[in-house]
Design an enzyme around this catalytic site. Sequence first.
Site, PDB file in Angstrom:
ATOM      1  N   GLY A  70      14.934  -1.324  -6.985  1.00  0.00           N
ATOM      2  CA  GLY A  70      15.073  -1.231  -5.544  1.00  0.00           C
ATOM      3  C   GLY A  70      14.838  -2.540  -4.818  1.00  0.00           C
ATOM      4  CB  THR A  71      12.316  -5.225  -5.168  1.00  0.00           C
ATOM      5  OG1 THR A  71      11.183  -4.417  -4.805  1.00  0.00           O
ATOM      6  CG2 THR A  71      12.107  -6.630  -4.627  1.00  0.00           C
ATOM      7  CG  ASN A 154       7.016   3.015   1.029  1.00  0.00           C
ATOM      8  OD1 ASN A 154       7.420   2.784   2.166  1.00  0.00           O
ATOM      9  ND2 ASN A 154       6.195   2.206   0.399  1.00  0.00           N
ATOM     10  CD  GLN A 182       9.377   6.631  -2.247  1.00  0.00           C
ATOM     11  OE1 GLN A 182       9.365   7.744  -2.768  1.00  0.00           O
ATOM     12  NE2 GLN A 182       8.696   5.612  -2.754  1.00  0.00           N
ATOM     13  CG  HIS A 204      10.579   3.469 -10.755  1.00  0.00           C
ATOM     14  ND1 HIS A 204       9.290   3.608 -10.316  1.00  0.00           N
ATOM     15  CD2 HIS A 204      11.113   2.461 -10.048  1.00  0.00           C
ATOM     16  CE1 HIS A 204       9.044   2.712  -9.375  1.00  0.00           C
ATOM     17  NE2 HIS A 204      10.144   2.002  -9.192  1.00  0.00           N
ATOM     18  CB  THR A 241      23.992  -8.624 -20.214  1.00  0.00           C
ATOM     19  OG1 THR A 241      24.677  -9.793 -20.660  1.00  0.00           O
ATOM     20  CG2 THR A 241      24.293  -7.462 -21.141  1.00  0.00           C
ATOM     21  CB  CYS A 328       5.413  -2.400  -3.718  1.00  0.00           C
ATOM     22  SG  CYS A 328       6.682  -1.373  -4.465  1.00  0.00           S
TER      23      CYS A 328
END
Length: 391
Positions: A70-71, A154, A182, A204, A241, A328
């Site tokens: 996400g970041t 969040n 979220q 995740h 990749t 975070c």
Amino acid sequence: MQRLYLDYNATAPLRPEAREALVAALEEVGNASSVHAEGRAARQRIETARQQVAALVGADPKLVTFTSGGTEANTTVVAPDWRFGAEPHRVNFLLVGAAEHVSVLAGGRFAPEKVQAIAVDSDGLIQMDGLRRTLEALAAEEARPMVSVMLANNETGVIQPIAEIADLAHGAGAIVHTDAIQAVGRIPVDIAALGVDVLTLSAHKIGGPQGAGAIIRANDALTFPPLLLGGGQESRLRGGTENVAAIAGFGAAAEAASQDLTLVDTWSAWRDRLAAVIGEGGPPATVYGAGAPRLPQTLCVGVDGIAAETLVIALDLEGVAVSSGSACSSGKVAPSHVLAAMGVPPEAAKSAIRLSLGWESDENILDLFQTRWRRVLETITRKPQRAAPAA
């Protein structure tokens, strides 16, 4: 002791479907950019996941770009140098909600002086009048802005009126991004209904593996500038990749998460029962964001006079996993910037903890939490007994 996991907003347990897809991909060899059979098999796993992730938000699979999380997704799209078709479509000012995730609040690839936070009210909702005035002022300067407001917070679970925000912002010629990380799997999310140009996701948070995220555009005319340059992967929008195994797990988790929406009412009832337990028989407790629409499985609550760190540690010793604020920002000493933006006094904000439910939660959590919470309160609030006088 049976562990009680109440920290899904930090990371959700890996779903069995995601684990199966992840392991299956790990057991095979092949670079998804290779043309031989092994490479084509890896490519097929990625394209299947692309369809699964797109379906979660009602998007076109061709408009899904995979990232490392996400970041990275947020940092990639929060940028000035977009394109509309073959033409540059540069934006020169960024407006963000004051309660955004830190990866957006940092301003992405905009210069600091080109970033402005839009205030939120005491429930954490964007102050629409403030956003409107700022957009009008930028229009008077012939600026072309970008607006980034998260769909669901969040820390508090507060849900923003993104469709209304997008309509207002588009009227001022803005590009609109929402961090929906979220929200997916917890409330219905449809990119067309939201009216945004681009949204971002993370695997995740919905029971996929760590290390995969996605950028999803509403149409193929508007294109963000790549953050990672390299080969032709992801339609030249994200070099490097692809992490085939994590992406495959992400896809499987996305497909499974779409079924979680049947649990919304159940989660809401459990969330409110957890809040009631915390408010019973102890110091006064405050539920943050209670006056706004919230995610059904997120509870942010402060207990008067007890530091969040004390509660988190004491609950952990009782086998209960909760958090204080965003995962975070672990290790932070200062109060949550989200609660500060809502006008919560610093001392009160230091007492706030977050509980969050998810796909593996069941009704047993209610009795288990009640028993353990009472033990924690007894331990923390127990007053030292004065020694009896000598006979």
